[in-house]
Write an enzyme that holds these catalytic residues in place. Structure first.
Site, PDB file in Angstrom:
ATOM      1  N   ASN A   7      -5.033   3.942   0.352  1.00 47.27           N
ATOM      2  CA  ASN A   7      -5.158   2.791   1.247  1.00 47.27           C
ATOM      3  C   ASN A   7      -3.847   2.644   2.039  1.00 47.27           C
ATOM      4  OD1 ASN A   7      -4.815   0.078   2.167  1.00 47.27           O
ATOM      5  ND2 ASN A   7      -6.497  -0.568   0.859  1.00 47.27           N
ATOM      6  N   HIS A  10      -0.754  -1.151   4.219  1.00 49.44           N
ATOM      7  CA  HIS A  10       0.598  -1.717   4.293  1.00 49.44           C
ATOM      8  C   HIS A  10       1.541  -0.946   5.202  1.00 49.44           C
ATOM      9  CE1 HIS A  10      -0.671  -4.950   1.985  1.00 49.44           C
ATOM     10  NE2 HIS A  10      -0.932  -4.249   0.903  1.00 49.44           N
ATOM     11  N   HIS A  43      -8.539  -1.657   5.088  1.00 43.42           N
ATOM     12  CA  HIS A  43      -9.196  -2.945   4.880  1.00 43.42           C
ATOM     13  C   HIS A  43      -9.004  -3.781   6.144  1.00 43.42           C
ATOM     14  CE1 HIS A  43      -9.739  -6.573   1.904  1.00 43.42           C
ATOM     15  NE2 HIS A  43     -10.457  -6.702   2.994  1.00 43.42           N
ATOM     16  N   ARG A  45      -9.143  -7.053   7.680  1.00 46.02           N
ATOM     17  CA  ARG A  45      -9.253  -8.445   7.236  1.00 46.02           C
ATOM     18  C   ARG A  45      -9.565  -9.357   8.415  1.00 46.02           C
ATOM     19  NH1 ARG A  45      -6.904  -8.891   1.781  1.00 46.02           N
ATOM     20  NH2 ARG A  45      -7.447 -11.063   2.019  1.00 46.02           N
ATOM     21  N   ARG A  49      -4.319  -9.206   9.662  1.00 42.24           N
ATOM     22  CA  ARG A  49      -2.887  -9.279   9.339  1.00 42.24           C
ATOM     23  C   ARG A  49      -2.240  -7.901   9.272  1.00 42.24           C
ATOM     24  NH1 ARG A  49      -3.437 -11.331   3.159  1.00 42.24           N
ATOM     25  NH2 ARG A  49      -4.782 -12.801   4.209  1.00 42.24           N
ATOM     26  N   GLU A  70     -13.029  -1.064   3.994  1.00 42.72           N
ATOM     27  CA  GLU A  70     -13.227  -2.291   3.208  1.00 42.72           C
ATOM     28  C   GLU A  70     -13.323  -3.465   4.170  1.00 42.72           C
ATOM     29  OE1 GLU A  70      -9.828  -2.572   0.716  1.00 42.72           O
ATOM     30  OE2 GLU A  70     -10.500  -1.017  -0.638  1.00 42.72           O
ATOM     31  N   THR A 101      -6.801  -9.278  -2.080  1.00 42.55           N
ATOM     32  CA  THR A 101      -8.119  -9.595  -2.620  1.00 42.55           C
ATOM     33  C   THR A 101      -7.950 -10.107  -4.046  1.00 42.55           C
ATOM     34  OG1 THR A 101      -8.880  -7.710  -1.340  1.00 42.55           O
ATOM     35  CG2 THR A 101     -10.449  -8.662  -2.880  1.00 42.55           C
ATOM     36  N   GLU A 151     -17.196  -0.629  -6.957  1.00 45.06           N
ATOM     37  CA  GLU A 151     -15.775  -0.413  -7.216  1.00 45.06           C
ATOM     38  C   GLU A 151     -15.360  -1.524  -8.166  1.00 45.06           C
ATOM     39  OE1 GLU A 151     -13.154  -0.499  -3.814  1.00 45.06           O
ATOM     40  OE2 GLU A 151     -11.387  -0.555  -5.085  1.00 45.06           O
ATOM     41  N   HIS A 191      -7.284  -1.551  -7.434  1.00 43.26           N
ATOM     42  CA  HIS A 191      -6.489  -2.763  -7.232  1.00 43.26           C
ATOM     43  C   HIS A 191      -5.363  -2.842  -8.249  1.00 43.26           C
ATOM     44  CE1 HIS A 191      -5.412  -6.690  -5.703  1.00 43.26           C
ATOM     45  NE2 HIS A 191      -6.141  -6.351  -4.663  1.00 43.26           N
ATOM     46  N   GLY A 213      -3.325   1.606  -2.912  1.00 43.92           N
ATOM     47  CA  GLY A 213      -2.582   1.411  -1.676  1.00 43.92           C
ATOM     48  C   GLY A 213      -1.169   0.926  -1.854  1.00 43.92           C
TER      49      GLY A 213
END
Ligand code: PXP
Length: 244
Positions: A7, A10, A43, A45, A49, A70, A101, A151, A191, A213
Protein backbone atom coordinates in the site's frame (compact mmCIF):
# COMPACT_ATOMS: atom_id res chain seq x y z
CA UNK A 1 3.24 -18.43 -1.29
CA UNK A 2 1.36 -15.47 0.16
CA UNK A 3 0.97 -12.53 -2.18
CA UNK A 4 2.15 -9.20 -0.81
CA UNK A 5 0.25 -6.11 -1.95
CA UNK A 6 2.14 -2.98 -0.95
CA UNK A 7 0.00 0.00 0.00
CA UNK A 8 1.64 3.23 -1.18
CA UNK A 9 -0.84 5.70 0.33
CA UNK A 10 1.70 7.28 2.61
CA UNK A 11 4.00 8.19 -0.24
CA UNK A 12 1.11 10.40 -1.30
CA UNK A 13 0.73 11.58 2.31
CA UNK A 14 4.24 13.08 2.13
CA UNK A 15 3.57 14.62 -1.27
CA UNK A 16 0.28 16.14 -0.09
CA UNK A 17 2.05 17.73 2.90
CA UNK A 18 3.43 20.18 0.32
CA UNK A 19 0.81 19.77 -2.41
CA UNK A 20 3.57 19.15 -4.90
CA UNK A 21 4.49 16.34 -7.32
CA UNK A 22 7.06 14.36 -5.34
CA UNK A 23 7.35 11.75 -3.97
CA UNK A 24 5.43 9.73 -6.52
CA UNK A 25 3.22 6.80 -5.45
CA UNK A 26 3.79 5.26 -8.90
CA UNK A 27 7.59 5.36 -8.59
CA UNK A 28 7.32 3.79 -5.13
CA UNK A 29 4.95 1.14 -6.50
CA UNK A 30 7.37 0.26 -9.29
CA UNK A 31 10.20 -0.17 -6.75
CA UNK A 32 7.94 -2.38 -4.59
CA UNK A 33 7.18 -4.50 -7.64
CA UNK A 34 10.88 -4.73 -8.49
CA UNK A 35 11.48 -6.14 -5.01
CA UNK A 36 8.81 -8.81 -5.44
CA UNK A 37 5.44 -7.33 -4.45
CA UNK A 38 2.68 -9.12 -6.33
CA UNK A 39 0.33 -6.16 -6.25
CA UNK A 40 -0.18 -2.55 -5.28
CA UNK A 41 -2.90 -1.19 -3.02
CA UNK A 42 -4.15 2.35 -2.78
CA UNK A 43 -6.93 3.73 -0.65
CA UNK A 44 -8.95 6.59 -2.09
CA UNK A 45 -10.42 8.33 0.92
CA UNK A 46 -13.40 10.65 0.82
CA UNK A 47 -11.33 13.63 1.98
CA UNK A 48 -8.53 12.81 -0.52
CA UNK A 49 -5.98 13.25 2.24
CA UNK A 50 -3.36 11.21 0.40
CA UNK A 51 -4.29 9.40 -2.82
CA UNK A 52 -6.01 11.65 -5.41
CA UNK A 53 -8.32 10.52 -8.22
CA UNK A 54 -5.54 11.08 -10.74
CA UNK A 55 -3.20 8.80 -8.73
CA UNK A 56 -5.66 5.96 -9.16
CA UNK A 57 -5.53 6.39 -12.95
CA UNK A 58 -1.74 6.88 -13.06
CA UNK A 59 -0.97 3.91 -10.79
CA UNK A 60 -3.43 1.62 -12.57
CA UNK A 61 -1.84 2.48 -15.92
CA UNK A 62 1.78 2.47 -14.80
CA UNK A 63 2.19 -0.64 -12.66
CA UNK A 64 3.12 -4.07 -13.99
CA UNK A 65 1.21 -6.11 -11.43
CA UNK A 66 -2.34 -5.63 -10.12
CA UNK A 67 -4.16 -2.78 -8.50
CA UNK A 68 -6.25 -3.31 -5.39
CA UNK A 69 -8.39 -0.21 -4.87
CA UNK A 70 -9.64 0.31 -1.32
CA UNK A 71 -12.64 2.58 -1.00
CA UNK A 72 -15.81 3.27 0.94
CA UNK A 73 -19.10 1.84 -0.38
CA UNK A 74 -20.36 5.22 -1.61
CA UNK A 75 -21.84 6.13 -5.00
CA UNK A 76 -18.94 8.45 -5.80
CA UNK A 77 -16.36 5.70 -5.21
CA UNK A 78 -18.36 3.06 -7.00
CA UNK A 79 -18.63 5.31 -10.09
CA UNK A 80 -14.89 5.89 -10.09
CA UNK A 81 -14.10 2.18 -9.71
CA UNK A 82 -16.55 1.43 -12.51
CA UNK A 83 -14.65 3.82 -14.77
CA UNK A 84 -11.15 2.68 -13.78
CA UNK A 85 -11.81 -1.05 -13.46
CA UNK A 86 -8.96 -2.08 -11.18
CA UNK A 87 -8.08 -5.73 -10.69
CA UNK A 88 -9.83 -5.69 -7.32
CA UNK A 89 -11.97 -3.40 -5.24
CA UNK A 90 -11.87 -3.71 -1.43
CA UNK A 91 -14.67 -2.04 0.43
CA UNK A 92 -13.76 -0.46 3.75
CA UNK A 93 -15.82 1.66 6.11
CA UNK A 94 -14.93 5.30 6.41
CA UNK A 95 -15.42 7.84 9.14
CA UNK A 96 -14.06 11.25 8.27
CA UNK A 97 -12.44 11.91 11.63
CA UNK A 98 -10.47 8.67 11.86
CA UNK A 99 -6.71 8.74 11.33
CA UNK A 100 -6.76 5.35 9.65
CA UNK A 101 -9.37 2.65 9.07
CA UNK A 102 -10.56 1.78 12.56
CA UNK A 103 -12.67 -1.29 12.07
CA UNK A 104 -14.11 -3.64 9.51
CA UNK A 105 -17.27 -3.18 7.48
CA UNK A 106 -20.56 -4.11 9.05
CA UNK A 107 -21.67 -6.36 6.20
CA UNK A 108 -24.67 -7.76 8.10
CA UNK A 109 -26.48 -4.42 8.24
CA UNK A 110 -26.06 -3.54 4.55
CA UNK A 111 -26.25 -6.80 2.65
CA UNK A 112 -28.59 -5.45 -0.07
CA UNK A 113 -26.55 -2.33 -0.80
CA UNK A 114 -23.26 -4.25 -0.83
CA UNK A 115 -24.75 -6.93 -3.07
CA UNK A 116 -25.61 -4.27 -5.63
CA UNK A 117 -22.05 -2.95 -5.64
CA UNK A 118 -20.77 -6.52 -5.90
CA UNK A 119 -22.92 -7.15 -8.97
CA UNK A 120 -21.73 -3.96 -10.61
CA UNK A 121 -18.06 -4.72 -9.98
CA UNK A 122 -18.13 -8.39 -10.89
CA UNK A 123 -20.09 -7.44 -14.03
CA UNK A 124 -16.99 -5.51 -15.10
CA UNK A 125 -14.67 -8.38 -14.18
CA UNK A 126 -13.43 -6.58 -11.04
CA UNK A 127 -12.80 -8.81 -8.02
CA UNK A 128 -14.89 -7.81 -5.01
CA UNK A 129 -13.41 -7.94 -1.52
CA UNK A 130 -14.73 -6.88 1.90
CA UNK A 131 -12.58 -5.66 4.78
CA UNK A 132 -14.13 -7.15 7.94
CA UNK A 133 -13.26 -7.77 11.55
CA UNK A 134 -12.51 -11.38 12.53
CA UNK A 135 -16.14 -12.14 13.34
CA UNK A 136 -17.98 -15.23 12.08
CA UNK A 137 -21.27 -13.36 11.56
CA UNK A 138 -19.49 -10.94 9.20
CA UNK A 139 -17.81 -13.84 7.41
CA UNK A 140 -21.18 -15.53 6.89
CA UNK A 141 -22.75 -12.29 5.61
CA UNK A 142 -19.84 -11.84 3.17
CA UNK A 143 -20.49 -15.30 1.83
CA UNK A 144 -24.22 -14.59 1.50
CA UNK A 145 -23.58 -11.56 -0.66
CA UNK A 146 -21.16 -13.59 -2.80
CA UNK A 147 -18.02 -11.58 -2.29
CA UNK A 148 -14.93 -13.05 -3.94
CA UNK A 149 -12.85 -12.56 -0.82
CA UNK A 150 -12.60 -11.06 2.63
CA UNK A 151 -9.71 -9.15 4.09
CA UNK A 152 -9.51 -9.80 7.82
CA UNK A 153 -8.73 -6.70 9.84
CA UNK A 154 -5.56 -7.41 11.83
CA UNK A 155 -5.57 -3.93 13.39
CA UNK A 156 -6.68 -5.03 16.84
CA UNK A 157 -4.22 -7.95 16.89
CA UNK A 158 -1.35 -5.57 16.12
CA UNK A 159 -2.34 -3.12 18.87
CA UNK A 160 -2.78 -5.51 21.80
CA UNK A 161 0.01 -5.90 24.33
CA UNK A 162 -0.98 -8.74 26.62
CA UNK A 163 0.18 -12.12 25.22
CA UNK A 164 -3.10 -13.71 26.34
CA UNK A 165 -5.18 -11.15 24.49
CA UNK A 166 -2.98 -11.44 21.42
CA UNK A 167 -3.49 -15.21 21.50
CA UNK A 168 -7.26 -14.80 21.75
CA UNK A 169 -7.37 -12.34 18.86
CA UNK A 170 -5.18 -14.63 16.75
CA UNK A 171 -7.63 -17.43 17.45
CA UNK A 172 -10.48 -15.24 16.21
CA UNK A 173 -8.51 -14.51 13.04
CA UNK A 174 -7.74 -18.20 12.51
CA UNK A 175 -11.37 -19.23 13.02
CA UNK A 176 -12.64 -16.54 10.65
CA UNK A 177 -10.07 -17.52 8.03
CA UNK A 178 -11.04 -21.18 8.30
CA UNK A 179 -14.77 -20.49 8.11
CA UNK A 180 -14.34 -18.17 5.11
CA UNK A 181 -12.21 -20.68 3.21
CA UNK A 182 -14.74 -23.45 3.93
CA UNK A 183 -17.40 -21.23 2.39
CA UNK A 184 -15.38 -20.66 -0.74
CA UNK A 185 -14.18 -17.15 0.04
CA UNK A 186 -10.58 -16.22 -0.60
CA UNK A 187 -8.92 -14.95 2.56
CA UNK A 188 -6.68 -11.92 2.84
CA UNK A 189 -5.52 -9.90 5.84
CA UNK A 190 -4.00 -6.58 6.72
CA UNK A 191 -3.65 -3.50 8.89
CA UNK A 192 -0.85 -2.61 11.28
CA UNK A 193 1.47 -5.41 10.17
CA UNK A 194 5.25 -5.17 10.60
CA UNK A 195 8.26 -7.50 10.19
CA UNK A 196 7.50 -9.29 13.48
CA UNK A 197 3.73 -9.42 13.93
CA UNK A 198 3.23 -10.52 10.32
CA UNK A 199 4.74 -13.94 11.05
CA UNK A 200 1.83 -15.36 13.07
CA UNK A 201 -0.59 -14.08 10.42
CA UNK A 202 1.44 -15.59 7.59
CA UNK A 203 1.34 -18.91 9.47
CA UNK A 204 -2.44 -19.16 9.02
CA UNK A 205 -2.76 -21.49 6.03
CA UNK A 206 -5.95 -20.03 4.55
CA UNK A 207 -4.47 -16.56 4.15
CA UNK A 208 -3.44 -15.91 0.55
CA UNK A 209 -2.81 -12.20 0.37
CA UNK A 210 -1.57 -9.44 2.70
CA UNK A 211 -1.98 -5.68 2.38
CA UNK A 212 0.80 -3.78 4.11
CA UNK A 213 1.49 -0.06 3.85
CA UNK A 214 2.41 2.19 6.74
CA UNK A 215 5.27 0.09 8.11
CA UNK A 216 6.84 -0.57 4.72
CA UNK A 217 6.74 3.09 3.68
CA UNK A 218 8.21 4.03 7.07
CA UNK A 219 11.07 1.54 6.71
CA UNK A 220 11.67 2.76 3.16
CA UNK A 221 12.73 6.11 4.63
CA UNK A 222 15.67 4.41 6.33
CA UNK A 223 16.72 1.83 3.79
CA UNK A 224 14.81 2.31 0.56
CA UNK A 225 11.60 0.78 -0.76
CA UNK A 226 13.20 -2.27 -2.32
CA UNK A 227 14.97 -3.27 0.90
CA UNK A 228 11.81 -2.76 2.97
CA UNK A 229 9.76 -4.94 0.65
CA UNK A 230 12.46 -7.62 0.44
CA UNK A 231 12.66 -7.74 4.24
CA UNK A 232 8.88 -7.97 4.55
CA UNK A 233 8.75 -10.85 2.06
CA UNK A 234 11.45 -12.59 4.08
CA UNK A 235 9.37 -12.19 7.28
CA UNK A 236 6.22 -13.45 5.55
CA UNK A 237 8.08 -16.50 4.28
CA UNK A 238 9.57 -17.26 7.67
CA UNK A 239 6.08 -16.96 9.22
CA UNK A 240 4.63 -19.23 6.55
CA UNK A 241 7.08 -21.94 7.51
CA UNK A 242 5.60 -21.92 11.04
CA UNK A 243 2.16 -22.96 9.63
CA UNK A 244 -0.42 -23.35 12.32
N1 PXP B 1 -6.14 -2.95 4.67
C1 PXP B 1 -7.02 -1.92 4.72
C2 PXP B 1 -8.44 -2.17 4.41
C3 PXP B 1 -6.60 -0.62 5.03
O1 PXP B 1 -7.48 0.39 5.07
C4 PXP B 1 -5.22 -0.40 5.27
C5 PXP B 1 -4.75 0.99 5.54
O2 PXP B 1 -5.06 1.81 4.46
C6 PXP B 1 -4.35 -1.50 5.20
C7 PXP B 1 -4.84 -2.77 4.92
C8 PXP B 1 -2.88 -1.36 5.42
O3 PXP B 1 -2.64 -1.05 6.75
P1 PXP B 1 -1.22 -0.50 7.20
O4 PXP B 1 -0.99 0.79 6.46
O5 PXP B 1 -1.35 -0.34 8.67
O6 PXP B 1 -0.21 -1.54 6.79
Amino acid sequence: MIRLFVNVDHVATIREARKTIEPSPLKAALLAEKAGAQGITIHLREDRRHIQDEDVRVVQKGINTRLNLEMAPTQEMVDLAFEIQPYQVSLVPEKRQEITTEGGLDVCSQERALSKIREKMQGKGVLFSLFIDPDLTQVDASQRIQADSIEINTGKYTELESPKEIERELERIQKSAKRAAEQGLKVFAGHGLNYENVKAIAAIPEIEELNIGHFIVGQAIYGGMENAVTEMIRSIESGRRLRI
